[in-house]
Design an enzyme around this catalytic site. Structure first.
Site, PDB file in Angstrom:
ATOM      1  N   HIS A 119       0.798  -1.225   0.000  1.00 12.19           N
ATOM      2  CA  HIS A 119       0.000   0.000   0.000  1.00 12.19           C
ATOM      3  C   HIS A 119       0.828   1.271   0.000  1.00 12.19           C
ATOM      4  O   HIS A 119       0.296   2.352  -0.227  1.00 12.19           O
ATOM      5  CB  HIS A 119      -0.961   0.018   1.182  1.00 12.19           C
ATOM      6  CG  HIS A 119      -2.150  -0.872   0.967  1.00 12.19           C
ATOM      7  ND1 HIS A 119      -2.129  -2.206   1.264  1.00 12.19           N
ATOM      8  CD2 HIS A 119      -3.369  -0.625   0.453  1.00 12.19           C
ATOM      9  CE1 HIS A 119      -3.300  -2.737   0.951  1.00 12.19           C
ATOM     10  NE2 HIS A 119      -4.076  -1.798   0.450  1.00 12.19           N
ATOM     11  N   GLY A 120       2.124   1.145   0.299  1.00  7.29           N
ATOM     12  CA  GLY A 120       2.944   2.341   0.242  1.00  7.29           C
ATOM     13  C   GLY A 120       4.296   2.109   0.875  1.00  7.29           C
ATOM     14  O   GLY A 120       4.441   1.280   1.774  1.00  7.29           O
TER      15      GLY A 120
END
Lengths: 470, 377
Positions: A322-323
């Site tokens: 997600h990051g």
């Protein structure tokens, strides 16, 4: 380009639809490939090269895997799969995670290696995952090799799901790529899904986002309890309506073009456990990790200890996907731990308890998880978590009351809209009406959504794209 | 297998997209939005360089949004939807009692602190040469705070004015005089400016501080300029409302003036620009706009000079101020590309020692001002 823009709605989409349906069937994949590249290149022309590279790599690797399999040389086929994996992960790793690692090495060893400052190519996490699924599916015999590079290119670049998912696994669209059928029913269904998604994004998610921004933009150490809860509740709705809205729009656009993509969200906030939540939230990502990580690692078939290990691996990766930031890792670990606890005993307890207990338990933990997700700065993250439980000092102040009175109707609408209730009521109503009034009501409803959404887009003071980190 | 509903839905959708696309493509391109009082994005020029820099695509998107067909009506629809949802503010504007629209200003405490320091330094440095006053006009969000929606939090304007009043020599505090007349028409309902009446009350306070004799109400010559003034705040939300009234206040023996704008670039013989009464932003009737340097010579022969560092709040007060000075120099730092101290020392200024110097801003524009650093350069 994003779907929720006047540019997409009134320039790109009409032209693409017109060309698509005028175009002979044989050339439609080529057309899709080209217009998808334009869609992607809008705003970031250089990175198209990257996507073309990824397409070429997986196309040739698919051919290699197929060739070796036919020749009975399984080790060579496996090496080809591994090679495709390495290239895709290297791409993803380099463009998404390099600066994160450099930053951490600098922090750890006091070095001063300069950051590369690479802009993350939009959608890279989605399309690298898609192309990897292709070679694996070919290897496993779950999909036939694609010999037509145009069809394969159309799959990789397909603009409806390009920048924010769902992650379409190759095997689920393999046949549709070569043989699909467009008709009024599919097109109309696509229209309704697209409108639903547009409304979710532009009217619900953006409105909720304004609340969250106004709360999280202030001083978090003195945030009153009430403001903190209104803020994170708003974010809870924002991320759901934004993300599921994009998925609806993607599924809808796909359907207009004759595709059928799998569902990506199924009322996640109705879940009674975290396990259930993850079966209903971003389904295509969960399935991907299940099919290409969890099960290959042995899943739950190799004893409990291995299963726990596998869950840990999957959730570390899910978080990190997600990051490139520690809070996302923490977010993944948080869910990994909760899922293990549920597997150990909690799920059984929850099943016996009244449903409301499960709902409250799940929503509480999910809401807390969004604090971890939303705030990349660790000190802000802990300040916000503290504020939820009174560390900010006051229970409420003038500004909390303003937030509440100003947004109470919106919050109620958001809450209702995240349940299946509106759909249920709509179906009831449609069931009671005869055909013509029913079609009138339905069409009017979607026209209204479209018109109000356009009004919000014209006065576009706030229309963020949340997935630039993915 | 075609069901009728599918066909109608398809047709309606395609028709809507087609109609709006075609209408927006053939919508005549406007350069300026009267309603929003701003320049609109024009079709960007294409070049490979701007394409790869992402500028072309970004400007093109703004172009489509800015030039969308029936733009004002869409904005009005959005505001109506927000009001239906029980919102008490939208687009940076509070919907207040008695039909007032009040601006929701976001401020940065550090910038405010810096601006206070710039003004203090300016005053200290030049106070032995000039007679310096600072007038920071309170805005509607302070004077009409009782009209704001319940619990609406506004920035601490009173705190700023308290601080200036305590720390700054020559600060002209207009809060009392405006509050005393708060039930009169002293702020526009649809615009962020004060009315000429509001400016008049502040003028009496300023005159007192400068030691000049203010024109009394019975010596005023009040003219109604327009009863159809729809201001800039209204433009942001586009609701249905009754317009404001624009007036000008002059003395019964108003002096003549001649204006030199930006060192001879333009000249005029009036403080007013009549054409502005025919456009949307009628407040620009006063002085036309915000030129960097305006040098006004009046028919008053008293040898007094006044330098004003200003925003647009002072514009509607100027017709009163010209009664007291032979020369008034206006500097708007937003478009004046020079430090004020260097200007005063330069050959252009020719402001005699002992003249009056006035810093004149409204509290919002002071709080958010990015040019005050130029005062001391």
């Amino acid at each position: 380009m994003v779907f929720s823009s006047l540019l997409f709605l009134f320039r790109y989409l009409p032209v693409v639809l017109l060309l698509y349906f005028l175009c002979p069937k044989k050339l439609r994949n080529l057309l899709l490939f080209v217009v998808s590249l334009i869609f992607y290149a809008w705003g970031e022309p250089v990175y198209v090269v990257l996507m073309l590279f990824s397409t070429a790599v997986d196309y040739t690797h698919g051919l290699m895997v197929d060739h070796f399999k036919r020749a009975g040389n399984l080790p060579a086929a496996r090496r080809a799969v591994a090679s495709s994996m390495i290239i895709n992960l290297a791409l993803l790793g380099f463009f998404k995670y390099t600066d994160f690692f450099i930053g951490n090495i600098n922090a750890l060893f006091g070095t001063e290696i300069p950051l590369l400052g690479i802009a993350l190519p939009i959608g890279i996490s989605f399309y690298t995952f898609q192309t990897m699924s292709y070679t694996v599916d070919v290897y496993r015999g779950e999909a036939k090799v694609q010999r037509n590079i145009i069809s394969f290119g159309a799959y990789v670049a397909l603009f409806p799901q390009l920048i924010a998912g769902p992650i379409v696994q190759y095997k689920t669209v393999a046949e549709q790529l070569d043989e699909r059928h467009e008709d009024f029913d599919k097109f109309a269904y696509g229209v309704t899904r697209f409108m639903t998604g547009l409304g979710k994004k532009v009217l619900l998610a953006n409105s909720a986002g304004i609340i969250w921004d106004s709360v999280s933009g202030g001083d978090l150490t003195s945030l009153p309890v009430l403001s903190a809860w209104i803020g994170i509740l708003a974010y809870t709705f924002q991320i759901y309506f934004d993300f599921s809205g994009y998925s609806d729009m993607a599924i809808g656009l796909g359907s207009m073009l004759g595709f059928r993509f799998l569902e990506n969200f199924n009322y996640p906030y109705m879940s009674k456990s975290i396990t259930e939540f993850w079966r209903r939230w971003h389904i295509s990502l969960g399935s991907w990790f299940r099919d290409y990580v969890y099960i290959p690692l042995g899943g739950n078939r190799k004893g409990f200890a291995k299963q726990i290990r596998n869950i840990c691996v999957v959730w570390l990766l899910t978080g990190f996907w997600h990051g490139a930031s520690w809070n996302f890792v923490l977010w993944g670990v948080y869910f990994g731990v909760l899922l293990i606890i549920e597997k150990l005993f909690l799920l059984k307890v929850l099943e016996k308890a009244p449903a409301i207990v499960g709902h409250i338990y799940t929503m509480f933990l999910v809401i807390v998880s969004w604090v971890i997700f939303a705030l990349t700065d660790t000190s802000q993250l802990f300040a916000y978590l503290g504020a939820l439980f009174g560390a900010g000092g006051a229970l409420f102040d003038e500004s909390s009351l303003y937030l509440l009175t100003n947004n109470v109707i919106l919050l109620v609408i958001l809450a209702i809209a995240s349940t299946p209730l509106p759909k249920y009521l709509a179906q009831k109503l449609m069931g009671r009406l005869s055909e013509i009034p029913a079609s009138l009501v339905q069409n009017l409803a979607y026209i209204a959504i479209m018109i109000v959404s356009v009004a919000y887009l014209v006065d576009a003071s706030y229309n963020p794209f949340l997935y630039f980190r993915f | 297998m075609k069901n009728k509903l599918s066909v109608t839905t398809t047709v309606i959708f395609c028709a809507m997209i087609a109609v709006l696309s075609v209408a927006s493509i053939f919508n005549p391109v406007r350069t300026f939005s009267e309603t929003e009082n701003r320049e609109l994005q024009q079709m960007p020029e294409f070049s490979l360089k701007s394409l790869f820099a992402g500028e072309f695509t970004r400007d093109y998107e703004t172009f489509i949004t800015d030039q969308f067909v029936a733009r004002d009506e869409w904005i009005a629809l959005k505001t109506q939807t927000e009001l239906l949802l029980g919102k008490k503010d939208t687009g940076g504007v509070y919907f207040c009692d008695d039909g007032y629209l009040i601006e929701k200003t976001e401020v940065d405490d550090e910038r405010i602190a810096a601006n206070v320091e710039y003004v203090k330094k300016f005053t200290e440095t030049l106070s032995d040469r000039f007679n310096i006053r600072t007038l920071i006009a309170p805005t509607a969000s302070l004077i009409h705070a009782d009209k704001l929606p319940a619990y609406a939090s506004i920035w601490d304007q009173a705190g700023l004015l308290d601080r200036l009043s305590a720390e700054l020599d020559g600060f002209v505090d207009c809060r009392d005089v405006l509050s005393a007349h708060a039930d009169e028409y002293i702020f526009y309902r649809t615009d962020h400016h004060w009315t000429t009446r509001g400016a008049y009350y502040a003028y009496t306070k300023l005159a007192e501080s400068l030691g000049i004799e203010a024109i009394t109400e019975d010596k005023l010559n009040i003219t109604t300029l327009s009863e159809e003034f729809y201001g800039t705040l209204l433009a942001k939300v586009n609701v249905q409302t009754s317009p404001d009234v624009l007036e000008k206040y002059e003395s019964t023996s108003q002096p003549t003036v001649s204006l030199d704008i930006n060192l001879g670039l333009a000249s005029a013989d009036s403080l007013y620009v009549e054409e502005k009464l025919t456009v949307r932003d009628k407040y620009a009737y006063f002085l036309g706009g915000n030129d960097g340097l305006v040098d006004i010579t009046t028919s008053v022969k008293n040898g007094r000079t006044l330098l004003i560092l200003k925003d647009s709040y002072v514009n509607c007060m100027l017709p009163l101020l010209v009664n007291h000075y032979e020369r008034i120099v206006l500097i708007d730092l937003r478009t004046f590309n020079m430090g004020v101290v260097s200007y005063l020392d330069s050959q252009y200024a020719n402001i005699p020692d002992g003249s009056d110097v006035l810093l004149f801003y409204n509290a919002s524009s002071f709080a958010d001002n990015r040019q005050l650093v130029m005062l001391n350069k």
